[in-house]
Design an enzyme around this catalytic site. Structure first.
Site, PDB file in Angstrom:
ATOM      1  N   ASN A  10       0.880  -1.171   0.000  1.00  0.00           N
ATOM      2  CA  ASN A  10       0.000   0.000   0.000  1.00  0.00           C
ATOM      3  C   ASN A  10       0.911   1.212   0.000  1.00  0.00           C
ATOM      4  O   ASN A  10       1.493   1.550   1.025  1.00  0.00           O
ATOM      5  CB  ASN A  10      -0.895  -0.015   1.251  1.00  0.00           C
ATOM      6  CG  ASN A  10      -1.694   1.271   1.393  1.00  0.00           C
ATOM      7  OD1 ASN A  10      -1.805   2.045   0.438  1.00  0.00           O
ATOM      8  ND2 ASN A  10      -2.242   1.507   2.579  1.00  0.00           N
ATOM      9  N   LYS A  12       0.213   4.237  -0.277  1.00  0.00           N
ATOM     10  CA  LYS A  12      -0.404   5.439   0.320  1.00  0.00           C
ATOM     11  C   LYS A  12      -0.154   6.656  -0.591  1.00  0.00           C
ATOM     12  O   LYS A  12      -0.133   6.515  -1.799  1.00  0.00           O
ATOM     13  CB  LYS A  12       0.119   5.670   1.729  1.00  0.00           C
ATOM     14  CG  LYS A  12       0.056   4.413   2.595  1.00  0.00           C
ATOM     15  CD  LYS A  12       0.177   4.718   4.040  1.00  0.00           C
ATOM     16  CE  LYS A  12       0.295   3.427   4.835  1.00  0.00           C
ATOM     17  NZ  LYS A  12       0.015   3.595   6.241  1.00  0.00           N
ATOM     18  N   HIS A  95      -9.560   1.306   4.355  1.00  0.00           N
ATOM     19  CA  HIS A  95      -8.317   1.480   5.116  1.00  0.00           C
ATOM     20  C   HIS A  95      -8.598   2.424   6.294  1.00  0.00           C
ATOM     21  O   HIS A  95      -9.379   3.373   6.164  1.00  0.00           O
ATOM     22  CB  HIS A  95      -7.225   2.056   4.215  1.00  0.00           C
ATOM     23  CG  HIS A  95      -5.877   2.007   4.850  1.00  0.00           C
ATOM     24  ND1 HIS A  95      -5.478   2.927   5.790  1.00  0.00           N
ATOM     25  CD2 HIS A  95      -4.849   1.129   4.723  1.00  0.00           C
ATOM     26  CE1 HIS A  95      -4.253   2.624   6.205  1.00  0.00           C
ATOM     27  NE2 HIS A  95      -3.850   1.536   5.572  1.00  0.00           N
ATOM     28  N   GLU A  97      -7.054   4.797   7.458  1.00  0.00           N
ATOM     29  CA  GLU A  97      -6.807   6.220   7.177  1.00  0.00           C
ATOM     30  C   GLU A  97      -8.002   6.843   6.462  1.00  0.00           C
ATOM     31  O   GLU A  97      -8.332   8.008   6.683  1.00  0.00           O
ATOM     32  CB  GLU A  97      -5.513   6.365   6.349  1.00  0.00           C
ATOM     33  CG  GLU A  97      -4.288   6.090   7.218  1.00  0.00           C
ATOM     34  CD  GLU A  97      -3.083   5.550   6.472  1.00  0.00           C
ATOM     35  OE1 GLU A  97      -3.033   5.643   5.235  1.00  0.00           O
ATOM     36  OE2 GLU A  97      -2.179   5.014   7.155  1.00  0.00           O
ATOM     37  N   GLU A 167      -5.820  -4.998  10.177  1.00  0.00           N
ATOM     38  CA  GLU A 167      -4.794  -4.000  10.444  1.00  0.00           C
ATOM     39  C   GLU A 167      -5.098  -3.262  11.746  1.00  0.00           C
ATOM     40  O   GLU A 167      -5.870  -2.289  11.741  1.00  0.00           O
ATOM     41  CB  GLU A 167      -4.753  -2.978   9.306  1.00  0.00           C
ATOM     42  CG  GLU A 167      -4.431  -3.570   7.954  1.00  0.00           C
ATOM     43  CD  GLU A 167      -3.756  -2.554   7.057  1.00  0.00           C
ATOM     44  OE1 GLU A 167      -2.652  -2.850   6.595  1.00  0.00           O
ATOM     45  OE2 GLU A 167      -4.290  -1.457   6.861  1.00  0.00           O
ATOM     46  N   GLY A 173       2.087   2.062  10.680  1.00  0.00           N
ATOM     47  CA  GLY A 173       3.042   3.161  10.551  1.00  0.00           C
ATOM     48  C   GLY A 173       3.703   3.564  11.852  1.00  0.00           C
ATOM     49  O   GLY A 173       4.359   4.599  11.937  1.00  0.00           O
ATOM     50  N   SER A 213       3.043  -2.407  10.244  1.00  0.00           N
ATOM     51  CA  SER A 213       4.490  -2.459  10.460  1.00  0.00           C
ATOM     52  C   SER A 213       5.089  -3.830  10.160  1.00  0.00           C
ATOM     53  O   SER A 213       6.048  -4.247  10.818  1.00  0.00           O
ATOM     54  CB  SER A 213       4.844  -1.993  11.876  1.00  0.00           C
ATOM     55  OG  SER A 213       4.388  -0.671  12.078  1.00  0.00           O
TER      56      SER A 213
END
Ligand code: PEP
Length: 250
Positions: A10, A12, A95, A97, A167, A173, A213
């Site tokens: 991904n 991003k 996701h 985010e 996730e 991250g 991560s």
């Protein structure tokens, strides 16, 4: 039949089109592994050059997002048919985010999942808990709620073909990876939830990734778990480490 592992990057909001081409070239010799499906989920503007750059290779291209309408007055959005025409096979949906910064809720994400299937795109549906939720012991309830809400109306055949990415938000991250046992516990619960909604055959076929991560150092232990069928990789997908993750079994 054993499920084939799927390792997806991904990217991003990283890499301009010319940087994207350079990254594909860097990774090309490193991501060859017939045991694994390899996907690059890239920013919309990189889709066309990346599809061109991976032609003839084992890498498929995914989008990081799409809209739920066919076409029309939705300034700034990308229609599923545009992705398909450009050569996209997968699309990340939900996701954390997008859930957090763009306020995408489960009802909207459910529409996206259904729309992706309408166009023959494979959803990579993300779910995950916050640190507060984990600490208060509601992780499994929360994940089940997300899965059940986001997959309303999805047929067993469609479910069997899709990908779910577990996730944990606190691991994305942050450099804090879930332990392999923590990740396995939730991935196993997701498979049980799929068996409950559909049947055991569907649950045995659906692929469940861990994301948060994951890197060259921890991927082997995570990918050795029976219910972890791959990884969704953020930071480490932008460098040579991604090749080591793809070749975790070599
Ligand atoms: C992600 O954004 O899907 C992700 C897992 O990111 P990272 O690997 O950087 O934690």
């Amino acid at each position: 039949m054993a499920r084939k592992k799927i390792i997806a990057g991904n990217w991003k909001m990283n890499k301009t089109p010319s940087e994207a081409k350079a990254l594909v070239e860097l990774l090309a010799p490193l991501v060859q592994n017939d045991d694994v499906d390899v996907v690059y989920c890239v920013p919309a503007i990189d889709i066309v050059p990346v599809v061109e750059s991976v032609k003839g290779s084992n890498v498929a291209v995914g989008a990081e997002n799409m809209y739920v309408e066919e076409s029309g007055a939705y300034t700034g959005e990308i229609a599923p048919a545009m992705l398909v025409d450009a050569g996209v096979k997968y699309v990340i949906i939900g996701h954390s985010e997008r859930r957090e910064y763009f306020k995408e809720d489960d009802a909207f994400l459910n529409k996206k999942v259904l729309k992706a299937f309408e166009h023959g795109l494979t959803p990579i549906l993300c779910c995950g808990e916050t640190l507060e939720q984990r600490e208060s012991g509601v992780t499994l309830d929360w994940i089940r709620l997300q899965i059940k809400s986001d997959m309303q109306g999805v047929t067993a055949e469609q479910a069997a073909s899709m990908v779910i990415a577990y996730e944990p938000i606190w691991a994305i991250g942050t450099g804090k990876t879930a332990t392999a046992d923590q990740a396995e516990e939730v991935c196993k619960a997701i498979r049980e939830c799929i068996a409950e909604i559909y049947d055991t055959d569907t649950a045995e076929k659906i692929r469940i990734q861990y994301g948060g991560s994951m890197n060259a150092g921890n991927c082997k232990e995570l990918l050795a778990k029976p219910d972890i069928d791959g990884g969704l990789i953020g930071g480490a997908s932008l460098k040579a480490d991604f090749g080591e993750i793809v070749n975790y079994n070599k």
